[in-house]
Design a protein around this motif. Structure first.
Motif, PDB file in Angstrom:
ATOM      1  N   THR A 183      12.408 -10.106  -0.620  1.00  0.00           N
ATOM      2  CA  THR A 183      11.423 -11.183  -0.504  1.00  0.00           C
ATOM      3  C   THR A 183      10.837 -11.256   0.904  1.00  0.00           C
ATOM      4  N   GLU A 184      11.657 -10.952   1.929  1.00  0.00           N
ATOM      5  CA  GLU A 184      11.150 -10.952   3.304  1.00  0.00           C
ATOM      6  C   GLU A 184      10.146  -9.826   3.507  1.00  0.00           C
ATOM      7  N   ARG A 185      10.487  -8.653   2.988  1.00  0.00           N
ATOM      8  CA  ARG A 185       9.539  -7.538   3.094  1.00  0.00           C
ATOM      9  C   ARG A 185       8.248  -7.869   2.349  1.00  0.00           C
ATOM     10  N   ALA A 186       8.383  -8.461   1.156  1.00  0.00           N
ATOM     11  CA  ALA A 186       7.214  -8.783   0.343  1.00  0.00           C
ATOM     12  C   ALA A 186       6.296  -9.762   1.072  1.00  0.00           C
ATOM     13  N   THR A 187       6.887 -10.725   1.773  1.00  0.00           N
ATOM     14  CA  THR A 187       6.082 -11.700   2.519  1.00  0.00           C
ATOM     15  C   THR A 187       5.291 -11.009   3.620  1.00  0.00           C
ATOM     16  N   ASN A 222       2.506  -8.855   2.176  1.00  0.00           N
ATOM     17  CA  ASN A 222       1.414  -9.696   1.699  1.00  0.00           C
ATOM     18  C   ASN A 222       0.558 -10.183   2.861  1.00  0.00           C
ATOM     19  N   GLU A 223       1.195 -10.581   3.949  1.00  0.00           N
ATOM     20  CA  GLU A 223       0.450 -11.050   5.131  1.00  0.00           C
ATOM     21  C   GLU A 223      -0.387  -9.941   5.745  1.00  0.00           C
ATOM     22  N   MET A 224       0.065  -8.692   5.586  1.00  0.00           N
ATOM     23  CA  MET A 224      -0.638  -7.544   6.156  1.00  0.00           C
ATOM     24  C   MET A 224      -1.601  -6.901   5.160  1.00  0.00           C
ATOM     25  N   PHE A 225      -1.733  -7.500   3.959  1.00  0.00           N
ATOM     26  CA  PHE A 225      -2.617  -6.974   2.914  1.00  0.00           C
ATOM     27  C   PHE A 225      -2.248  -5.535   2.537  1.00  0.00           C
ATOM     28  N   LEU A 226      -0.946  -5.290   2.469  1.00  0.00           N
ATOM     29  CA  LEU A 226      -0.435  -3.970   2.113  1.00  0.00           C
ATOM     30  C   LEU A 226       0.202  -4.024   0.730  1.00  0.00           C
ATOM     31  N   LEU A 272       5.404   6.548   1.263  1.00  0.00           N
ATOM     32  CA  LEU A 272       6.826   6.236   1.245  1.00  0.00           C
ATOM     33  C   LEU A 272       7.059   4.842   0.654  1.00  0.00           C
ATOM     34  N   PRO A 273       8.229   4.607   0.069  1.00  0.00           N
ATOM     35  CA  PRO A 273       8.546   3.272  -0.451  1.00  0.00           C
ATOM     36  C   PRO A 273       8.565   2.238   0.668  1.00  0.00           C
ATOM     37  N   THR A 274       8.105   1.025   0.377  1.00  0.00           N
ATOM     38  CA  THR A 274       8.055  -0.011   1.406  1.00  0.00           C
ATOM     39  C   THR A 274       9.447  -0.465   1.836  1.00  0.00           C
ATOM     40  N   LYS A 275      10.479  -0.198   1.045  1.00  0.00           N
ATOM     41  CA  LYS A 275      11.837  -0.546   1.450  1.00  0.00           C
ATOM     42  C   LYS A 275      12.217   0.149   2.748  1.00  0.00           C
ATOM     43  N   MET A 276      11.583   1.300   3.016  1.00  0.00           N
ATOM     44  CA  MET A 276      11.887   2.052   4.227  1.00  0.00           C
ATOM     45  C   MET A 276      11.560   1.265   5.496  1.00  0.00           C
ATOM     46  N   PHE A 300       7.436   1.292  14.747  1.00  0.00           N
ATOM     47  CA  PHE A 300       6.673   1.302  13.501  1.00  0.00           C
ATOM     48  C   PHE A 300       5.844   0.022  13.434  1.00  0.00           C
ATOM     49  N   THR A 301       4.881  -0.032  12.540  1.00  0.00           N
ATOM     50  CA  THR A 301       3.984  -1.184  12.479  1.00  0.00           C
ATOM     51  C   THR A 301       4.742  -2.494  12.344  1.00  0.00           C
ATOM     52  N   VAL A 302       5.742  -2.527  11.494  1.00  0.00           N
ATOM     53  CA  VAL A 302       6.488  -3.762  11.265  1.00  0.00           C
ATOM     54  C   VAL A 302       7.343  -4.136  12.472  1.00  0.00           C
TER      55      VAL A 302
END
Length: 305
Positions: free
Chosen positions: A53-57, A60-64, A41-45, A238-240
């Motif tokens: 940018t918040e999602r991207a951070t 990145n921290e989760m190595f995803l 699924l798209p990470t925007k979900m 969910f994980t996040v």
């Protein structure tokens, strides 16, 4: 089902190079977590109410990966007394969806030595297609018991008669697929449905409780026996959601209420110290919750061999 046999390796092909089932004992209750595969699924979900940018951070921290990644699909089989209970039923095999890594439940139940005819009860956390689709796979209904009981919140059944998608943020095609699958499921299994209002005891130590939020009838399953406790949270977590419980998941029909449900549930689990399993946490998704500042921390259990 027996933990003595369900945990043993079985003959698998090259496609089964990683474990797909994991056994847990909760007092006298046997629990088997089974992977239905993964859903890309798209990470925007993960949080459509926050900036990219918040999602991207966080990713990145989760190595995803930044664009899309595979969400786990976990299903639970519970044995309490003389009842064998399937909690959710996976995605199934929709020929209109290109999801080759999902819909593995039926073959993995067979690999674990679980006969569909032995299932006395099904509990649905909600009626999204990745939770009911396995019951719609060709040939499955014929293998189930004629007296099978399917427990689902009455509010959930009512919602899918005319579902509201005004607050979701899903990829194109998903609303239509969800609507069609829920309608077909209700038609095919209506005589087996055992709706409950807010809380219902399925078997000794097995209670399903409606939370709402993700969908109006979304429910969690609580297990308790001999001082041990475990909660199957469905799509409440969910994980996040540990780091950012206020982020809105794209599949949530009431995202504000879903966030409140998530915080209440995680706060409760952190206080009790009980084990948590959820549909979309990385398999086998067994762990506990700790409070960390204004958020939470996921503490995976050490695998028990």
């Amino acid at each position: 089902m027996s933990l003595d046999t369900a945990s043993l390796p079985s003959r698998t092909g090259p496609e089964e190079l990683v474990p797909s089932r994991y056994a847990v004992q909760i007092g006298d209750i046997e629990v088997l977590i089974i992977s239905d595969g993964v859903l890309p699924l798209p990470t925007k979900m993960l949080g459509h109410n926050v900036a990219a940018t918040e999602r991207a951070t966080w990713l990145n921290e989760m190595f995803l990966p930044q664009d899309a990644f595979d969400w786990s699909l976990n299903v639970v089989v519970v044995r309490s007394g003389n009842q064998t209970i399937l909690v959710d039923a996976g995605l199934g095999l929709d020929p209109n969806l290109n999801l080759p890594k999902a819909g593995q439940l039926i073959k993995r139940l067979a690999a674990a030595g679980i006969d569909l005819a032995s299932v006395t009860d099904v509990v649905l956390t909600h009626m999204h297609m990745d939770h009911v689709g396995g019951l719609l796979v060709e040939g499955v209904k014929e293998q189930l018991r004629p007296d099978l009981r399917i427990h689902v919140a009455a509010a959930e059944v009512k919602f899918w008669e005319a579902p509201d998608f005004s607050q979701v943020n899903m990829p194109a095609g998903f609303p239509d697929a969800l609507r069609a699958t829920a309608k077909r499921f209700a038609q095919e299994y209506r005589s087996h449905l055992r709706p409950f209002d807010d809380e219902h005891e399925i078997a000794p130590g097995v209670i399903v409780r409606r939370t709402g939020g993700h969908t109006p009838g979304h429910s969690v399953v609580r297990l308790a026996s001999g001082g041990d406790r475990l909660t199957f949270a469905g799509d409440a977590v969910f994980t996040v959601g540990f780091d950012h419980p206020d982020w809105h998941n794209g599949f949530e029909h009431d995202p504000e209420e879903a966030a409140r449900v998530r915080v209440r549930l995680l706060t409760e689990l952190a206080a009790t110290g009980e084990q948590l399993v959820a549909t979309h946490l990385p398999f086998p998704s067994v762990g506990r919750v700790a409070v960390e500042g204004d958020a939470f921390r996921w503490v995976p259990a050490f695998w028990d061999y």
